[in-house]
Enzyme design. Structure first.
Site, PDB file in Angstrom:
ATOM      1  N   ARG A 150       0.823  -1.213   0.000  1.00 31.19           N
ATOM      2  CA  ARG A 150       0.000   0.000   0.000  1.00 31.19           C
ATOM      3  C   ARG A 150       0.857   1.263   0.000  1.00 31.19           C
ATOM      4  NH1 ARG A 150      -3.155  -3.554   3.438  1.00 31.19           N
ATOM      5  NH2 ARG A 150      -1.468  -3.235   4.906  1.00 31.19           N
ATOM      6  N   ASP A 170       9.717  -6.560  -4.677  1.00 30.37           N
ATOM      7  CA  ASP A 170       8.667  -7.143  -3.849  1.00 30.37           C
ATOM      8  C   ASP A 170       8.339  -8.503  -4.442  1.00 30.37           C
ATOM      9  OD1 ASP A 170       6.269  -7.917  -2.570  1.00 30.37           O
ATOM     10  OD2 ASP A 170       5.744  -5.823  -2.182  1.00 30.37           O
ATOM     11  N   ALA A 230       9.234   2.613   7.670  1.00 27.23           N
ATOM     12  CA  ALA A 230       8.471   1.369   7.870  1.00 27.23           C
ATOM     13  C   ALA A 230       8.651   0.873   9.296  1.00 27.23           C
ATOM     14  CB  ALA A 230       8.905   0.327   6.854  1.00 27.23           C
ATOM     15  N   ASP A 255      12.302   7.503  10.410  1.00 25.45           N
ATOM     16  CA  ASP A 255      11.096   7.798  11.199  1.00 25.45           C
ATOM     17  C   ASP A 255      10.887   6.731  12.274  1.00 25.45           C
ATOM     18  OD1 ASP A 255       8.623   9.203  11.760  1.00 25.45           O
ATOM     19  OD2 ASP A 255       7.569   7.535  10.794  1.00 25.45           O
ATOM     20  N   GLU A 260      12.223   2.458  20.500  1.00 27.08           N
ATOM     21  CA  GLU A 260      11.438   3.698  20.492  1.00 27.08           C
ATOM     22  C   GLU A 260      10.895   3.945  21.891  1.00 27.08           C
ATOM     23  OE1 GLU A 260       8.538   3.757  17.336  1.00 27.08           O
ATOM     24  OE2 GLU A 260      10.052   3.382  15.798  1.00 27.08           O
ATOM     25  N   HIS A 279       8.673   8.715  14.758  1.00 22.88           N
ATOM     26  CA  HIS A 279       7.580   7.817  14.306  1.00 22.88           C
ATOM     27  C   HIS A 279       6.321   8.629  13.978  1.00 22.88           C
ATOM     28  CE1 HIS A 279       6.186   3.368  14.549  1.00 22.88           C
ATOM     29  NE2 HIS A 279       5.442   4.034  13.676  1.00 22.88           N
ATOM     30  N   ALA A 282       2.311   8.185  10.472  1.00 21.64           N
ATOM     31  CA  ALA A 282       0.841   8.177  10.461  1.00 21.64           C
ATOM     32  C   ALA A 282       0.268   9.333  11.268  1.00 21.64           C
ATOM     33  CB  ALA A 282       0.353   6.857  11.033  1.00 21.64           C
TER      34      ALA A 282
END
Ligand code: NAD
Ligand code: MLT
Length: 528
Positions: A150, A170, A230, A255, A260, A279, A282
């Protein structure tokens, strides 16, 4: 009362949807792992983002947990295998933050190319360093995309719009799909050798951990810039750090990290050729609202027994189709339950054949329903759609689903067949005459009209006169009322099977007496 624990920050809209389901919603976005282990036993559902780790120690204590809802994509913080074994549905919200993460990746790409964060920092320090921040164009540069799902696809589309040449690796995407998108399929090695920028968009698992490591970095151009939006660990952090410190590569934008929050003294924080974000892929209001609402709706639906959507360990069925499928699911479950009590030898293969109009629907959930029914009476664990497959697998039972043309005159037919180690087979045929008229119509090679519910006495007998009378008299003597009786035989005078629905419980002594009646070969009770 059904209780839902939300153990990560989610939007108010999500919380409101959960409350509107009539559940008690407890919001503890800062709960520690230790407290989660202690408290999880009190909840039916858990809603998380990436902060909460749902490891085996949490799950072992989750005595009544039915659903884990992840607002977001990555499930690397959930022990899905253990959850599946325990019959807990794990669902995520794939797609809800795709665009935000793809846009963040593009922001990282342009930031790297033009050193925008570094230039901003310098400006705020009172500098005007025009010469220091000479960047590179993206136009006609090569971008390597690893993982064309996606997010990778959306990144590729945007990079093509910038006039970049896009290589993609992929193994699960066909060359045709890649080409249609306008990207060139390539190997990891080709990507490493030819790219000016490389971005990873694969899930983190044993195959993708350290996908980019020292040997891959060695192949890259010294001008290459890497991006990871990712998961930390897809690019080996030690190898990357070394390459950045030694200027073996030009830069990186990260990111996500193996640890974390990234420790305050982590050497990445001191490098000028690295762009870091905490992060944020999103982190847009649209994505956060979207995934929180989506996961809340999914959890409400699952807890209310409506529909399971986006589960990674249970079949997801469209609600309209589920409605059509429901009588078949119930029939299959009952046939499975009948079969579990009918067979006498350990089953090695469990086959479900479908023919006629049932084939208009997805049959995988029906097979699972038959398996749930079959395992329910013989398994210690609570068997459901989530763990039926793994439980069967653990017991060494092979599951086979087949299409068939054998209808025996019915409009639809589900056949559940079991095979024991020595090859002994038993089979049941079931049909729906109408949505609420389900019948078992075949037991092995004999035809019946069995109502699959309640207490059923299954008698193997010789096909001789007087059976109905003697059985009826004996049951009457014990106060057991016959609700329905059906029998099947292949040939007059040979063996027959009689199935009797009775209104009362049948104690073992009654079964023993039945079995001793003349011309009766065996009698067993099947409870559905
Ligand atoms: P996706 O499932 O749509 O795509 C992943 C792709 O990776 C699939 O096409 C799959 O075929 C491919 N893949 C799997 N194993 C591979 C392998 N060994 N080699 C090459 N390709 C492989 O997932 P997505 O929604 O595009 O998410 C991609 C990644 O982004 C995930 O790691 C997800 O957790 C992460 N993510 C991060 C953020 C963020 O905030 N930074 C937000 C959303 C998603
Ligand atoms: C995801 O996997 O969806 C992202 O990493 C965002 C998040 O962790 O919430």
């Amino acid at each position: 009362m059904t209780r839902v624990l939300v153990s990560d920050k989610i939007s108010n809209e999500g919380l409101e949807i959960l409350k509107s389901g009539g559940f008690e919603v407890v919001y503890k976005p800062e709960i520690s792992h230790e407290d989660l282990v202690k408290e999880i036993a009190e909840y039916d559902a858990l809603v998380i983002r990436s902060r909460t780790t749902v490891s085996a120690d949490v799950l072992q204590n989750a005595k009544r947990l039915k659903v884990i809802g992840r607002a977001g994509v990555g499930l690397d913080n959930v022990d899905v295998k253990t959850a599946t074994k325990l019959g807990i549905i794990v669902m995520n919200t794939p797609g809800g933050n795709t665009i935000s993460t793809a846009e963040h990746t593009m922001a990282m790409l342009t930031s790297l190319a033009r050193m925008i964060p570094q230039a901003d920092r310098s400006m705020k320090e009172g500098q005007w360093e025009k010469k220091r921040f000479v960047g590179v164009e993206l136009f006609r540069k090569t971008l390597g995309v690893i993982g064309l799902g996606r997010i990778g696809t959306e990144v590729a589309k945007r990079a093509l719009a910038y006039g970049m040449r896009v290589l993609a690796y992929d193994p699960f995407i066909s060359t045709e799909v890649a080409k249609k998108l306008g990207v060139q399929p390539a190997t990891v090695e080709e990507i490493c050798k030819e790219s000016d920028f490389i971005t990873v968009h694969v899930p983190l698992n044993d195959q993708t951990r350290n996908l980019i490591d020292k040997p891959q970095i060695e192949m890259m151009k010294p001008t290459v810039r890497l991006i990871n939006c990712a998961r930390g660990g897809i690019i080996n952090e030690d190898a990357l750090l070394e390459a950045l410190q030694s200027k073996r590569i030009a830069g990186a934008a990260l990111d996500v990290f193996t640890q974390e929050p990234l420790p305050a003294d982590h050497p990445f924080r001191k490098l000028d050729n690295v762009v870091l974000t905490p992060h944020l892929g999103a982190s847009t209001s649209e994505a956060q609202e979207g995934v929180a609402k989506e996961v809340a709706e999914q959890v409400v639906d699952a807890l209310s027994g409506r529909v399971i959507r986006n589960a990674v360990n249970a079949p997801s069925v469209d609600p309209a189709i589920l409605e059509q499928l429901r009588p078949y699911l119930e029939l299959a479950r009952r046939m499975g339950k009948f079969m579990a009590q009918f067979v006498t030898k350990p089953v090695r293969v469990f086959r479900v054949y479908y023919s006629g109009s049932v084939l208009d629907y997805p049959t995988a959930p029906v097979t699972t329903a038959a398996l749930v029914g079959f395992l329910e009476p013989i398994s210690e664990a609570t068997v459901n759609f989530v763990n039926a497959g793994p439980i069967a697998h653990e017991r060494g039972i092979e599951i086979v689903e087949l299409k068939s043309t054998e209808l025996h005159g019915y409009a639809n037919l589900i056949t559940v067949e079991t095979e024991a180690e020595d090859g002994t087979k038993n089979w049941l045929g079931g049909t729906l005459f109408t949505r609420d008229r389900a019948r078992i119509v075949i037991i092995n090679d004999k035809m019946f009209d069995v109502v699959p519910e309640g207490n059923l006495i299954v008698i193997e007998n010789k096909d001789v006169p007087g059976i109905v009378g003697s059985v009826g008299t004996l049951l009457g003597k014990h106060g057991i009322n016959i609700a329905q009786m059906t029998w099947g035989r292949t040939e007059a005078g040979k063996d027959a099977i009689t199935v009797i629905n009775v209104d009362q419980d049948v104690p073992p002594n009654v079964l023993a007496e039945l079995a001793h009646l003349p011309n009766i070969l065996s009698a067993k009770l099947i409870v559905i």
